[in-house]
Design a protein around this motif. Structure first.
Motif, PDB file in Angstrom:
ATOM      1  N   LEU A  73       0.809  -1.205   0.000  1.00  0.00           N
ATOM      2  CA  LEU A  73       0.000   0.000   0.000  1.00  0.00           C
ATOM      3  C   LEU A  73       0.850   1.266   0.000  1.00  0.00           C
ATOM      4  CD1 LEU A  73      -2.904   1.079   0.217  1.00  0.00           C
ATOM      5  CD2 LEU A  73      -2.611   1.043   2.694  1.00  0.00           C
ATOM      6  N   ASP A  74       0.518   2.168  -0.908  1.00  0.00           N
ATOM      7  CA  ASP A  74       1.089   3.506  -0.898  1.00  0.00           C
ATOM      8  C   ASP A  74       0.036   4.451  -1.477  1.00  0.00           C
ATOM      9  OD1 ASP A  74       1.166   3.217  -3.670  1.00  0.00           O
ATOM     10  OD2 ASP A  74       3.333   3.060  -3.761  1.00  0.00           O
ATOM     11  N   ALA A  75       0.359   5.727  -1.528  1.00  0.00           N
ATOM     12  CA  ALA A  75      -0.619   6.733  -1.943  1.00  0.00           C
ATOM     13  C   ALA A  75      -1.125   6.503  -3.361  1.00  0.00           C
ATOM     14  CB  ALA A  75      -0.021   8.130  -1.816  1.00  0.00           C
ATOM     15  N   THR A  76      -0.304   5.933  -4.232  1.00  0.00           N
ATOM     16  CA  THR A  76      -0.726   5.743  -5.620  1.00  0.00           C
ATOM     17  C   THR A  76      -1.803   4.661  -5.751  1.00  0.00           C
ATOM     18  OG1 THR A  76       1.039   4.143  -6.089  1.00  0.00           O
ATOM     19  CG2 THR A  76       1.532   6.466  -6.505  1.00  0.00           C
ATOM     20  N   ALA A  77      -1.920   3.790  -4.761  1.00  0.00           N
ATOM     21  CA  ALA A  77      -2.917   2.717  -4.817  1.00  0.00           C
ATOM     22  C   ALA A  77      -4.302   3.201  -4.374  1.00  0.00           C
ATOM     23  CB  ALA A  77      -2.477   1.550  -3.937  1.00  0.00           C
ATOM     24  N   LEU A  78      -4.363   4.408  -3.843  1.00  0.00           N
ATOM     25  CA  LEU A  78      -5.619   4.934  -3.309  1.00  0.00           C
ATOM     26  C   LEU A  78      -6.022   6.203  -4.050  1.00  0.00           C
ATOM     27  CD1 LEU A  78      -4.699   4.532   0.453  1.00  0.00           C
ATOM     28  CD2 LEU A  78      -6.045   2.958  -0.946  1.00  0.00           C
ATOM     29  N   SER A  79      -7.259   6.568  -3.889  1.00  0.00           N
ATOM     30  CA  SER A  79      -7.736   7.789  -4.544  1.00  0.00           C
ATOM     31  C   SER A  79      -7.688   8.968  -3.576  1.00  0.00           C
ATOM     32  CB  SER A  79      -9.158   7.570  -5.077  1.00  0.00           C
ATOM     33  OG  SER A  79     -10.009   7.199  -4.013  1.00  0.00           O
ATOM     34  N   ILE A  80      -6.561   9.105  -2.866  1.00  0.00           N
ATOM     35  CA  ILE A  80      -6.346  10.249  -1.980  1.00  0.00           C
ATOM     36  C   ILE A  80      -4.979  10.847  -2.303  1.00  0.00           C
ATOM     37  CG2 ILE A  80      -7.793   9.331  -0.123  1.00  0.00           C
ATOM     38  CD1 ILE A  80      -5.235   8.485   1.335  1.00  0.00           C
ATOM     39  N   ALA A  82      -1.161  12.268  -1.714  1.00  0.00           N
ATOM     40  CA  ALA A  82      -0.001  11.742  -0.983  1.00  0.00           C
ATOM     41  C   ALA A  82       0.047  12.336   0.423  1.00  0.00           C
ATOM     42  CB  ALA A  82       1.284  12.050  -1.745  1.00  0.00           C
ATOM     43  N   GLU A  83      -0.342  13.591   0.565  1.00  0.00           N
ATOM     44  CA  GLU A  83      -0.338  14.239   1.886  1.00  0.00           C
ATOM     45  C   GLU A  83      -1.355  13.575   2.818  1.00  0.00           C
ATOM     46  OE1 GLU A  83      -0.768  16.086  -1.032  1.00  0.00           O
ATOM     47  OE2 GLU A  83       1.364  16.616  -1.149  1.00  0.00           O
ATOM     48  N   ASP A  84      -2.558  13.301   2.296  1.00  0.00           N
ATOM     49  CA  ASP A  84      -3.574  12.635   3.114  1.00  0.00           C
ATOM     50  C   ASP A  84      -3.118  11.231   3.495  1.00  0.00           C
ATOM     51  OD1 ASP A  84      -5.258  14.827   3.054  1.00  0.00           O
ATOM     52  OD2 ASP A  84      -6.519  14.039   1.437  1.00  0.00           O
ATOM     53  N   ARG A  87      -0.432  11.549   6.216  1.00  0.00           N
ATOM     54  CA  ARG A  87      -1.060  11.918   7.483  1.00  0.00           C
ATOM     55  C   ARG A  87      -1.783  10.713   8.090  1.00  0.00           C
ATOM     56  NH1 ARG A  87      -4.391  15.445   5.857  1.00  0.00           N
ATOM     57  NH2 ARG A  87      -6.266  14.217   6.035  1.00  0.00           N
ATOM     58  N   GLY A  88      -2.505   9.983   7.265  1.00  0.00           N
ATOM     59  CA  GLY A  88      -3.206   8.794   7.754  1.00  0.00           C
ATOM     60  C   GLY A  88      -2.247   7.739   8.276  1.00  0.00           C
ATOM     61  N   MET A  89      -1.125   7.550   7.592  1.00  0.00           N
ATOM     62  CA  MET A  89      -0.126   6.576   8.051  1.00  0.00           C
ATOM     63  C   MET A  89       0.471   7.003   9.392  1.00  0.00           C
ATOM     64  SD  MET A  89      -0.041   3.984   6.078  1.00  0.00           S
ATOM     65  CE  MET A  89       1.481   3.181   6.535  1.00  0.00           C
ATOM     66  N   ARG A  90       0.768   8.279   9.549  1.00  0.00           N
ATOM     67  CA  ARG A  90       1.304   8.760  10.831  1.00  0.00           C
ATOM     68  C   ARG A  90       0.292   8.532  11.955  1.00  0.00           C
ATOM     69  NH1 ARG A  90       3.039  12.919   7.543  1.00  0.00           N
ATOM     70  NH2 ARG A  90       1.340  14.265   8.247  1.00  0.00           N
ATOM     71  N   GLU A  91      -0.974   8.845  11.679  1.00  0.00           N
ATOM     72  CA  GLU A  91      -2.015   8.640  12.685  1.00  0.00           C
ATOM     73  C   GLU A  91      -2.157   7.156  13.033  1.00  0.00           C
ATOM     74  OE1 GLU A  91      -5.496  10.451  11.005  1.00  0.00           O
ATOM     75  OE2 GLU A  91      -4.699  12.492  11.263  1.00  0.00           O
ATOM     76  N   CYS A  92      -2.104   6.313  12.028  1.00  0.00           N
ATOM     77  CA  CYS A  92      -2.213   4.867  12.237  1.00  0.00           C
ATOM     78  C   CYS A  92      -1.025   4.346  13.040  1.00  0.00           C
ATOM     79  CB  CYS A  92      -2.297   4.167  10.889  1.00  0.00           C
ATOM     80  SG  CYS A  92      -2.591   2.397  11.002  1.00  0.00           S
ATOM     81  N   GLN A  93       0.165   4.820  12.715  1.00  0.00           N
ATOM     82  CA  GLN A  93       1.361   4.399  13.448  1.00  0.00           C
ATOM     83  C   GLN A  93       1.278   4.827  14.910  1.00  0.00           C
ATOM     84  OE1 GLN A  93       4.275   6.240  10.952  1.00  0.00           O
ATOM     85  NE2 GLN A  93       4.590   4.398   9.724  1.00  0.00           N
ATOM     86  N   GLU A  94       0.820   6.036  15.148  1.00  0.00           N
ATOM     87  CA  GLU A  94       0.695   6.518  16.529  1.00  0.00           C
ATOM     88  C   GLU A  94      -0.353   5.700  17.284  1.00  0.00           C
ATOM     89  OE1 GLU A  94       1.208   8.626  20.058  1.00  0.00           O
ATOM     90  OE2 GLU A  94       2.490   8.351  18.316  1.00  0.00           O
ATOM     91  N   GLN A  95      -1.475   5.411  16.633  1.00  0.00           N
ATOM     92  CA  GLN A  95      -2.509   4.609  17.285  1.00  0.00           C
ATOM     93  C   GLN A  95      -2.004   3.208  17.577  1.00  0.00           C
ATOM     94  OE1 GLN A  95      -5.592   5.778  18.371  1.00  0.00           O
ATOM     95  NE2 GLN A  95      -5.437   3.863  19.486  1.00  0.00           N
ATOM     96  N   ALA A  96      -1.270   2.606  16.646  1.00  0.00           N
ATOM     97  CA  ALA A  96      -0.711   1.271  16.869  1.00  0.00           C
ATOM     98  C   ALA A  96       0.266   1.294  18.041  1.00  0.00           C
ATOM     99  CB  ALA A  96      -0.019   0.769  15.605  1.00  0.00           C
ATOM    100  N   ARG A  97       1.076   2.345  18.111  1.00  0.00           N
ATOM    101  CA  ARG A  97       2.035   2.472  19.216  1.00  0.00           C
ATOM    102  C   ARG A  97       1.299   2.587  20.553  1.00  0.00           C
ATOM    103  NH1 ARG A  97       4.510   6.016  22.315  1.00  0.00           N
ATOM    104  NH2 ARG A  97       3.385   7.798  21.527  1.00  0.00           N
ATOM    105  N   LEU A  98       0.255   3.410  20.598  1.00  0.00           N
ATOM    106  CA  LEU A  98      -0.517   3.565  21.831  1.00  0.00           C
ATOM    107  C   LEU A  98      -1.242   2.273  22.215  1.00  0.00           C
ATOM    108  CD1 LEU A  98      -2.018   7.123  21.224  1.00  0.00           C
ATOM    109  CD2 LEU A  98      -0.165   6.501  22.802  1.00  0.00           C
ATOM    110  N   ASP A  99      -1.789   1.588  21.222  1.00  0.00           N
ATOM    111  CA  ASP A  99      -2.471   0.320  21.492  1.00  0.00           C
ATOM    112  C   ASP A  99      -1.500  -0.712  22.060  1.00  0.00           C
ATOM    113  OD1 ASP A  99      -4.817   1.432  20.541  1.00  0.00           O
ATOM    114  OD2 ASP A  99      -4.763   0.368  18.619  1.00  0.00           O
TER     115      ASP A  99
END
Length: 132
Positions: A73-80, A82-84, A87-99
């Motif tokens: 998965l990378d930004a080119t595989a999605l219809s969003i 690269a910035e979004d 940002r989503g990956m950073r949020e996901c990484q932080e949530q995974a770390r907290l979990d």
């Protein structure tokens, strides 16, 4: 269960692969089963081929496809943008770390030491794609 949920969502119409695969990707991502890769390799290596020529094989193929999609998965595989995506990956990484910190803290009863150990081993973050 995925088929039942999708059938209800489609007003009683059975889902096709175009409906099923995105749902399987979401399920694999959210569940993040432990030892998923080794289990998939075990099934591939030791399951008799005739056992995978049925609904079980259909599901197995979709799980493998979902894992492959998530790994690549990378930004080119999605219809969003690269910035979004970033940002989503950073949020996901932080949530995974907290979990993980919460899980380790609950398991050990000593949150500070466990969290510090986790951060030291994990370099302060978690890679959600790497956890698959």
């Amino acid at each position: 269960e995925i088929t039942k949920v999708l059938t209800i969502a489609k007003g009683g119409e059975l889902p096709g692969a175009d409906d099923f695969l995105p749902a399987m990707i979401l399920v694999v991502k959210r569940a993040n089963p432990p030892q998923l890769h080794s289990n998939l390799q075990f099934i591939q290596q030791y399951c008799p081929p005739h056992k995978l020529m049925s609904e079980a094989g259909y599901i197995f193929t979709h799980v493998q496809s979902a894992v492959s999609f998530l790994q690549q998965l990378d930004a080119t595989a999605l219809s969003i943008s690269a910035e979004d995506f970033d940002r989503g990956m950073r949020e996901c990484q932080e949530q995974a770390r907290l979990d993980m910190k919460r899980t380790l803290s609950n398991a050990s009863g000593n949150g500070r030491q466990t969290s510090a150990s986790f951060d030291a081993v994990n370099g302060g973050g978690s890679d959600p794609k790497g956890s698959l």
